[in-house]
Design an enzyme around this catalytic site. Structure first.
Site, PDB file in Angstrom:
ATOM      1  N   HIS A   1       0.837  -1.196   0.000  1.00  0.00           N
ATOM      2  CA  HIS A   1       0.000   0.000   0.000  1.00  0.00           C
ATOM      3  C   HIS A   1       0.876   1.253   0.000  1.00  0.00           C
ATOM      4  O   HIS A   1       2.036   1.217   0.411  1.00  0.00           O
ATOM      5  CB  HIS A   1      -0.913   0.014   1.230  1.00  0.00           C
ATOM      6  CG  HIS A   1      -1.866  -1.124   1.258  1.00  0.00           C
ATOM      7  ND1 HIS A   1      -3.023  -1.150   0.515  1.00  0.00           N
ATOM      8  CD2 HIS A   1      -1.822  -2.309   1.929  1.00  0.00           C
ATOM      9  CE1 HIS A   1      -3.663  -2.282   0.731  1.00  0.00           C
ATOM     10  NE2 HIS A   1      -2.949  -3.019   1.583  1.00  0.00           N
TER      11      HIS A   1
ATOM     12  N   GLY B   1       5.097 -24.174   8.624  1.00  0.00           N
ATOM     13  CA  GLY B   1       3.780 -23.649   8.961  1.00  0.00           C
ATOM     14  C   GLY B   1       3.814 -22.183   9.340  1.00  0.00           C
ATOM     15  O   GLY B   1       4.747 -21.698   9.979  1.00  0.00           O
TER      16      GLY B   1
ATOM     17  N   THR C   1      11.151 -11.123   4.219  1.00  0.00           N
ATOM     18  CA  THR C   1      11.024  -9.768   3.688  1.00  0.00           C
ATOM     19  C   THR C   1      11.982  -9.490   2.532  1.00  0.00           C
ATOM     20  O   THR C   1      11.870  -8.462   1.871  1.00  0.00           O
ATOM     21  CB  THR C   1      11.283  -8.727   4.791  1.00  0.00           C
ATOM     22  OG1 THR C   1      12.604  -8.906   5.298  1.00  0.00           O
ATOM     23  CG2 THR C   1      10.273  -8.872   5.921  1.00  0.00           C
ATOM     24  N   LYS C   2      12.962 -10.386   2.318  1.00  0.00           N
ATOM     25  CA  LYS C   2      13.911 -10.185   1.217  1.00  0.00           C
ATOM     26  C   LYS C   2      14.289 -11.542   0.631  1.00  0.00           C
ATOM     27  O   LYS C   2      14.014 -12.590   1.229  1.00  0.00           O
ATOM     28  CB  LYS C   2      15.148  -9.422   1.687  1.00  0.00           C
ATOM     29  CG  LYS C   2      15.935 -10.116   2.767  1.00  0.00           C
ATOM     30  CD  LYS C   2      17.121  -9.259   3.208  1.00  0.00           C
ATOM     31  CE  LYS C   2      17.951  -9.980   4.256  1.00  0.00           C
ATOM     32  NZ  LYS C   2      19.100  -9.198   4.691  1.00  0.00           N
TER      33      LYS C   2
END
Length: 200
Positions: free
Chosen positions: A126, A153, A176-177
């Site tokens: 966003h 999981g 995240t990377k």
């Protein structure tokens, strides 16, 4: 890339066309987006309802819903997709229950991948500006999970990430990377714990 509001508002393409191009779009404003997600989610529910009574029919619907499905790919319902045709699953890949893909970014999952329960693959980002964010501006980035990966999981994979072949992501990790091939990663954010070593 930051949102240039004037340019984005002047863009005459449909919100769907902007989405698949990876440009800023308003996910609440495109009637075609609402129609696609509603239809996809309805089909997901239908597959779940069918699975116990007619597994062959459920699997056929699953193959129809996705962009592509390799031979021998398997899944356990329930699962939740926004845009089924943007998801591609390779041969012999297994997707456990409560799998979710969010947004319209393309997701490519290779062959022989193991996906644990409650895994989430998020493709949208966003806009950061707090005044523009309520207007629904977002852009999507693709996710790639290469051959032989194991996602434990409740793993979360963030937009634009590639997870290299054969790597293992520990349960509950937030990726995240990009992850290189042949490593074990864990944590939030996920970090390399050690190289993947063959078990002897």
């Amino acid at each position: 890339m930051e949102l240039d509001l004037a340019t984005a508002l002047a863009d005459g393409r449909t919100e769907y066309d902007k989405m698949v191009a990876g440009d800023w779009y308003r996910y609440r404003f495109g009637p075609e987006l609402a129609e696609l997600t509603t239809s996809t989610q309805r089909t997901c529910r239908r597959i779940t309802a069918l699975y116990d009574e007619d597994r062959d029919a459920a699997e056929a619907l699953f193959r129809e819903l996705l962009g592509s499905v390799g031979e021998g790919a398997d899944f356990r319902p329930p699962f939740y997709l926004d845009y089924g045709h943007r998801l591609h699953v390779g041969e012999r890949t297994f997707i456990n229950a409560d799998f979710l893909t969010l947004g319209g970014g393309e997701i490519r999952i290779g062959a022989d991948v193991l996906i644990g329960p409650s895994v989430r693959l998020y493709t949208p980002t966003h806009v950061l500006d707090p005044e523009l964010r309520p207007q629904g501006w977002e852009r999507v980035s693709s996710i790639t999970i290469e051959d032989g990966v194991w996602l434990g999981g409740s793993v979360v994979v963030c937009p634009g990430v590639t997870i290299g072949a054969r790597s293992v992501v520990g349960a509950g990790s937030v990726v995240t990377k990009d992850v290189p091939p042949d490593v074990i990663v864990a944590g939030n954010p996920a970090r390399v714990v050690r190289p993947l070593q063959p078990e002897v």
